[in-house]
Design a protein around this motif. Structure first.
Motif: not given
Length: 268
Positions: A227-253
């Motif tokens: 139920g966490k928002k993606a922006t909050i989840a990315s921050e909690q997991c140590g990603f400092t840039n959401y666009s980087t997180f989005y790109r990596l997430y999409r590439a992996y999953f």
């Protein structure tokens, strides 16, 4: 590869696979957010789980916890045949503390009741419709887990890879969300970054940066699923840039953070 059975849902996977004449073939290293059990029906393999190495053969049960990298190499000229089960303990109402055990591998020749359960699974899949099989399958997962909770000592001892890998992995798992550069690890452990990369490539078949990012992504997915928002989840997991997180997430999953994902990316 021949597929004898392959059933998937959001909370579990059951498969029965045969790999024909695949001697010495490496299968892709991967990690996932599910608990996994692999029961070997035939053949012989080398199984690598993080920094631990096991030789496994017929009637061996391999137990893989979430977020641990693993891969295997077939070592026998005989066909490799296995039953694989992946599941989410909480979704199946299994107390996670019951499976929080150091056990990773068992010789089921010493545990006849476990051997018989996996033989039942093969028999039930061949004998009943998929709906009836699933009704039988889910309680059997619990039966396996409860029997495993009674076992205190592994019947097969691990071999360990390059000694430095153990403290490296321990450091990563402890500091996962604060590591931004490979140099963070090499400086903390007083080793060179180039040596660190070489050890990862040799032992885990992956670069350390990718290893760290994929572990972060798996955790982020769990947070988003809860139920966490993606922006909050990315921050909690140590990603400092959401666009980087989005790109990596999409590439992996293969999907965006807002979409549902496959149960087990890259699973073999």
């Amino acid at each position: 590869m021949r597929t004898i059975a392959n059933i998937k849902s959001k909370n579990y996977v059951f498969n029965h696979l045969i790999y024909d004449n695949a001697t010495d073939k490496h299968f892709a290293k991967h990690s996932h957010a599910l608990y996994e059990m692999i029961y070997i029906l035939n053949g012989e393999v080398d199984y690598v789980i993080e920094n631990r190495h096991y030789r496994a053969k017929k009637s061996t049960l391999i137990l893989i916890k979430p977020y641990t990298y693993h891969y295997f190499t077939i070592k026998s000229s005989n066909n490799y045949e296995k039953i694989g089960i992946l599941f989410n303990p909480s979704s199946l109402r299994i107390d996670p503390s019951i499976i929080n055990s150091p056990l990773e591998i068992l010789d089921c020749n010493h545990y006849a009741i476990l051997d018989s359960i996996f033989q039942k699974l093969s028999y039930y899949y061949k004998s009943f419709s998929e709906k009836i099989f699933v009704d039988l399958f889910l309680p059997l997962i619990k039966e396996i887990v409860f029997n495993l909770s009674l076992i205190k000592e592994p019947s097969i001892a691990p071999q360990y890879h390059t000694p430095i890998l153990s403290p490296v992995l321990e450091y990563i798992n402890t500091n996962l969300y604060s590591i931004n550069r490979i140099e963070d690890i090499s400086q903390a452990l007083n080793i060179s970054a180039s040596y660190l990369k070489a050890v990862f490539k040799k032992e885990l078949k992956i670069q350390p940066k990718k290893y760290i990012n994929e572990k972060k992504l798996l955790t982020a997915h769990q947070l988003i699923s809860s139920g966490k928002k993606a922006t909050i989840a990315s921050e909690q997991c140590g990603f400092t840039n959401y666009s980087t997180f989005y790109r990596l997430y999409r590439a992996y999953f293969g999907v965006s953070p807002s979409e549902d994902i496959p149960l087990s990316p890259n699973n073999n």
